[in-house]
Motif scaffolding. Structure first.
Motif, short mmCIF file in Angstrom:
data_model
loop_
_atom_site.label_atom_id
_atom_site.label_comp_id
_atom_site.label_asym_id
_atom_site.label_seq_id
_atom_site.Cartn_x
_atom_site.Cartn_y
_atom_site.Cartn_z
N TYR A 79 -2.79 0.01 -2.65
CA TYR A 79 -2.31 -1.30 -3.07
C TYR A 79 -0.84 -1.24 -3.42
N ALA A 106 -1.63 -6.31 -4.10
CA ALA A 106 -1.99 -6.67 -2.72
C ALA A 106 -2.33 -5.41 -1.92
N THR A 133 -10.22 -9.21 -1.19
CA THR A 133 -9.45 -9.39 -2.44
C THR A 133 -9.11 -10.84 -2.69
N LYS A 134 -9.20 -11.69 -1.67
CA LYS A 134 -8.91 -13.12 -1.85
C LYS A 134 -10.11 -13.89 -2.37
N VAL A 135 -11.27 -13.26 -2.35
CA VAL A 135 -12.51 -13.91 -2.80
C VAL A 135 -12.53 -14.00 -4.29
N ASP A 179 1.98 -5.29 -6.80
CA ASP A 179 1.46 -6.63 -7.11
C ASP A 179 -0.05 -6.72 -6.94
N GLN A 208 -8.22 -7.23 2.73
CA GLN A 208 -7.42 -8.39 2.28
C GLN A 208 -8.30 -9.60 2.07
N ARG A 209 -9.23 -9.82 2.98
CA ARG A 209 -10.18 -10.95 2.82
C ARG A 209 -11.01 -10.77 1.55
N ARG A 246 -7.52 -5.82 7.20
CA ARG A 246 -7.86 -7.26 7.22
C ARG A 246 -9.10 -7.54 6.40
#
Length: 174
Positions: free
Chosen positions: A100, A105, A172-174, A103, A169-170, A166
């Motif tokens: 990561y 991400a 972590t956006k949940v 931040d 990333q998906r 990918r």
């Protein structure tokens, strides 16, 4: 010797125990060696971590990626409140390792290739009142990457890395 390092033998033992806890310790175990606001300065590789809960989260992340994970301590030295451990970390990658940015991400994802590794590391701890207040490390990530087949990446492995990134990333956006 100042008050923060009144027990150098105990401080070194505490730091060695902290390394052992990375493989099997619970949050309660981590609370026995890390101060409530302890800081892991390795936060460039994972979300910022503070206190026993954050450091335990780091251990779980490593446990999920590496089977048979172990640190062999070659030498422990102390100067004032600073304890340094020279170690060899070894294990076998069984799961995906996610790196990561500062931040939080997702920066990179390394899918397992089932390979083993053994690399030297130096871990630095700042002690306060018999507890670990800070941790940072010098690691040989380049050699680890070579041993695990991350470096140089084959075209097929690059595709796996992109897909895994990918997916992470998906998640972590949940």
């Amino acid at each position: 010797m100042d008050a923060t390092s009144a027990n150098p033998t105990g401080d070194k033992a505490t730091c060695i125990r902290a390394m052992e806890l990375m493989t099997t310790g619970t949050v309660d175990d981590f609370a026995e060696v890390y101060a409530a606001d302890a800081l892991d300065r390795e936060a460039d590789d994972h979300p910022p971590l503070r206190g026993p809960q954050g450091l335990h989260r780091s251990a779980v992340r490593l446990r999920e990626a590496f089977a048979d994970m172990h640190w062999e301590v070659h030498r422990a030295v102390q100067d004032g409140p600073i304890v340094v451990l020279h170690t060899t970390m070894s294990g076998r990658q069984q799961g995906t390792l996610t790196a990561y940015g500062p931040d939080g991400a997702v920066r990179a994802v390394f899918p397992s290739r089932g390979r083993s590794f053994a690399v030297t590391q130096t871990h630095w701890f700042r002690m306060e009142g018999g507890m670990i207040a800070e941790h940072w490390a010098n690691r040989d990530d380049m050699t680890m990457g070579r041993q695990l087949g991350w470096i140089p990446p084959t075209p097929a492995y690059i595709v796996k890395m992109v897909r895994a990134r990918r997916q992470a990333q998906r998640a972590t956006k949940v």
